[in-house]
Write an enzyme that holds these catalytic residues in place. Structure first.
Site, PDB file in Angstrom:
ATOM      1  N   LEU A  40       0.831  -1.207   0.000  1.00  0.00           N
ATOM      2  CA  LEU A  40       0.000   0.000   0.000  1.00  0.00           C
ATOM      3  C   LEU A  40       0.862   1.252   0.000  1.00  0.00           C
ATOM      4  O   LEU A  40       0.435   2.309  -0.473  1.00  0.00           O
ATOM      5  CB  LEU A  40      -0.935  -0.009   1.208  1.00  0.00           C
ATOM      6  CG  LEU A  40      -2.090  -1.012   1.116  1.00  0.00           C
ATOM      7  CD1 LEU A  40      -2.887  -1.026   2.413  1.00  0.00           C
ATOM      8  CD2 LEU A  40      -3.006  -0.679  -0.048  1.00  0.00           C
ATOM      9  N   GLY A  43       7.862   0.441  -0.163  1.00  0.00           N
ATOM     10  CA  GLY A  43       8.844   0.081   0.853  1.00  0.00           C
ATOM     11  C   GLY A  43       8.241  -0.383   2.163  1.00  0.00           C
ATOM     12  O   GLY A  43       8.967  -0.755   3.081  1.00  0.00           O
ATOM     13  N   THR A  46       3.024  -3.335   4.541  1.00  0.00           N
ATOM     14  CA  THR A  46       1.562  -3.336   4.595  1.00  0.00           C
ATOM     15  C   THR A  46       1.055  -3.512   3.175  1.00  0.00           C
ATOM     16  O   THR A  46       1.403  -2.731   2.289  1.00  0.00           O
ATOM     17  CB  THR A  46       1.024  -2.036   5.202  1.00  0.00           C
ATOM     18  OG1 THR A  46       1.532  -1.891   6.528  1.00  0.00           O
ATOM     19  CG2 THR A  46      -0.494  -2.049   5.252  1.00  0.00           C
ATOM     20  N   LYS A  63      -0.630  -6.785   7.315  1.00  0.00           N
ATOM     21  CA  LYS A  63       0.437  -5.969   7.913  1.00  0.00           C
ATOM     22  C   LYS A  63       1.428  -6.881   8.622  1.00  0.00           C
ATOM     23  O   LYS A  63       1.045  -7.669   9.489  1.00  0.00           O
ATOM     24  CB  LYS A  63      -0.142  -4.967   8.913  1.00  0.00           C
ATOM     25  CG  LYS A  63      -1.115  -3.995   8.291  1.00  0.00           C
ATOM     26  CD  LYS A  63      -1.639  -3.019   9.325  1.00  0.00           C
ATOM     27  CE  LYS A  63      -2.622  -2.036   8.689  1.00  0.00           C
ATOM     28  NZ  LYS A  63      -3.106  -1.043   9.649  1.00  0.00           N
ATOM     29  N   ASP A 161      -2.252   8.350  16.256  1.00  0.00           N
ATOM     30  CA  ASP A 161      -1.919   8.733  14.880  1.00  0.00           C
ATOM     31  C   ASP A 161      -3.146   9.254  14.148  1.00  0.00           C
ATOM     32  O   ASP A 161      -3.412   8.882  13.011  1.00  0.00           O
ATOM     33  CB  ASP A 161      -1.327   7.547  14.125  1.00  0.00           C
ATOM     34  CG  ASP A 161      -0.507   7.999  12.913  1.00  0.00           C
ATOM     35  OD1 ASP A 161      -0.225   9.207  12.811  1.00  0.00           O
ATOM     36  OD2 ASP A 161      -0.160   7.158  12.077  1.00  0.00           O
TER      37      ASP A 161
END
Length: 605
Positions: A40, A43, A46, A63, A161
């Protein structure tokens, strides 16, 4: 392409259809079920993936977490922490604004250099990062996100977050908070050290940047998110480093009201003593005189016993055989240790589920198909409705009372939560409301143009819903008989109805193969899902309101998370149409009645 989950594979891309990586030889399908299709984020570990363990297959997010990224010195310490977080995510995923946790896989011997992985629901939609909001839209966002934050904080979890990239707007307009697990599991004590975290750092509270996040840190992030969306400018541009204050008001195209300005500035306060401490307090200042109502109870969190396989699945654990014809109706007795079933053989069978091989006790007396069963919660009295136009009451195996007023087949029965009112629906196109203590007929309701096949009474005891062969749903005041709403939208007969625990939502199933959700106050359709397989014959919602089951004419059983449009799993096993489905009082057992003359019991194993 299929992406190899070996962290050290240097050529992870594989053509579609491959089962093993062409470079390193690792198995490509995780737990023989989940395939990673593409990262997604470039690098990242996930992936956008697909879950092929359900039919039809569904998109998912995979993930992978490495213990080095968690700040732990040993893999064992990281796994212990991660297990705790997986357990929390499993509980939080029951909220419709948080992606569900499908599975946590700790070990996969067929994949080299495998890291523990989460498999979560994929949320289709766009982040709100590029949107610019008006004051009214900001208020709407706050009123939608604050209850979600309260739910998260009630479970002793800080999101850490909250930013516009992590709020996804679905096609129906609702917001879903994604990247929840990564935000909580990753220890962000130095958020601005890597490029991938710079965006998050702009929304983080001062104490969080020092590694001491609190619940109020999420509220600070919410405030920063709001001023970003109001102004269209990045938070770094809205803060004066020279003065050490937020200057967001200077960037407004249109001024905002004094009360919203005060709320936002209090959210943005640097000192915890001056900032809001909880989402409830923000909501009350934003909506004077109102109280934030939490969506569901706080659920206990415990670490699952087995974490190295996919999430446990529902399976048929027992088949009850004793009927001589199609089984049409079911009802669990209080406590869930006994089950009643009835159908076209005109008999009611009572099953003691504590017995390893239950032998039913039979109740006989009806002269035609028994289409409905309910049980009075206080007395445990069994009530049946039949095509012989009668409603009969049973104690043990004896008929003790009978009601006769309908002029057609009785297809549905429903009880008020206190057991004082009984509602019956018939092919004579009427609903009848009975006062059970006296047997008095209180109301006869007429508005449908065809037979009534489905009834539901709201948990608050105030509303009654009826579904008919005229393809329509009626919502009534249960106490007065007043017609409140007419719901139209189904294209075939309405066969099943259920209210949410809040009594605000109504779920309906139809022979048109559609599952619909309605808002009971506004009367509006919230969303519609097409089963795309067969007519829906019945549905049931568990007591907690977080698992919905629909059954079909093809004999399949589909489990849904209410509010979601993608099924959790579809189960098969019956050789004929399923005519009724019921949850046990604990919600740990599902019973299905079928045209194949059997009753099946389903349980998580």
């Amino acid at each position: 392409m299929i992406h190899c989950l070996n962290r050290k594979c240097t050529q992870p891309q594989n053509p579609p259809g491959y089962l093993f990586c062409s470079h390193c030889g690792s198995k490509l399908r995780l737990c023989d079920r989940y395939s990673a299709l593409e990262p997604l984020l470039e690098g990242s570990r996930t992936f956008y993936g697909v879950d092929e363990g359900v039919s039809p297959s569904r998109p998912c997010v995979i993930k992978q977490i490495a213990h080095q990224n968690l700040g732990f010195q040993t893999p064992e310490a990281a796994l212990d922490y991660f297990r705790q977080e997986a357990a929390k995510l499993q509980v939080l995923g029951q909220h419709p604004q948080i992606p569900q946790l499908f599975a946590y896989i700790e070990q996969e011997p067929t994949i080299q250099n495998f890291s523990p992985s989460l498999v979560q629901e994929y949320i289709a939609g766009q982040s709100i990062e590029q949107e610019v909001f008006t004051e009214g839209e900001i208020r709407q966002l706050l009123n939608e996100v604050l209850p979600l934050l309260q739910f998260i904080h009630d479970h002793q979890i800080i999101h850490r977050d909250l930013n516009p990239q992590n709020l996804i707007r679905q096609a129906n307009g609702h917001l879903v908070l994604v990247d929840f697990s990564a935000a909580k599991i990753t220890r962000k004590t130095a958020l601005a050290q890597t490029g991938t975290l710079i965006g998050s750092a702009a929304y983080s509270a001062p104490e969080q940047l020092r590694g001491k996040a609190t619940y109020a840190s999420d509220l600070y992030s919410l405030g920063v998110l709001c001023i970003h969306l109001l102004t269209g400018f990045h938070p770094f541009d809205l803060f004066s480093t020279m003065e050490g204050i937020w200057v967001w008001e200077s960037y407004l195209a249109d001024p905002v009201s004094d009360d919203l300005r005060a709320v936002l500035n209090k959210l943005l306060a640097e000192s915890l003593n001056l900032r809001y401490a909880c989402a409830q307090a923000v909501y009350q200042d934003l909506n004077p005189g109102k109280t934030l109502v939490s969506r569901g109870q706080t659920l206990p969190i415990s670490v699952p016993e087995v974490l190295n396989r996919v999430t446990p699945r529902w399976q048929c654990v027992q088949t009850l055989e004793g009927h001589h014809s199609s089984v049409h109706s079911l009802a669990f007795f209080p406590g869930g240790q006994e089950l009643a079933s009835a159908g076209a053989d005109r008999e009611i069978l009572r099953w003691n589920l504590q017995q390893e091989h239950p032998q039913p006790r039979r109740c006989s007396g009806h002269r035609s198909i028994i289409d409905a069963l309910v049980i009075q919660p206080e007395t445990g009295e069994l009530i049946s409705g039949s095509w012989d136009y009668t409603i009969r009451f049973w104690q043990e195996q004896q008929e003790v009372k009978r009601l006769e007023a309908h002029a057609g087949w009785i297809h549905a029965l429903a009880l008020s939560p206190d057991g004082g009112l009984l509602v019956s629906g018939s092919s004579d196109r009427t609903l009848k409301l009975w006062h059970l203590p006296t047997g008095e007929l209180r109301h006869t309701l007429k508005d449908h143009d065809s037979a009534i096949y489905a009834l539901a009474v709201s948990p608050d005891g105030q509303k009654l819903a009826s579904g008919s062969g005229d393809r329509n749903i009626r919502l009534w005041n249960l106490q007065t008989g007043e017609l409140l709403h007419r719901f139209t939208g189904h294209t075939d007969k309405v066969t099943a109805l259920a209210f949410s625990p809040s009594s605000q939502l109504l779920y309906s199933g139809s022979a048109d193969q559609c599952l619909k959700t309605w808002h009971c106050t506004t009367g509006k359709l919230i969303h519609s899902v097409n089963e795309s397989g067969s007519a829906i014959t019945c549905l049931a919602l568990n007591r907690a309101g977080n698992l919905l089951v629909t059954a079909s004419e093809q004999g399949t059983l589909t489990l849904w998370h209410p509010g979601k449009t993608i099924p959790l799993i579809t189960l098969s096993g019956h050789e004929g149409a399923i005519r009724d489905v019921a949850f046990s009082p604990t919600g740990l057992l599902i019973a299905t009645a079928s045209q194949d003359q059997t009753v099946k019991l389903w349980q998580v194993v």
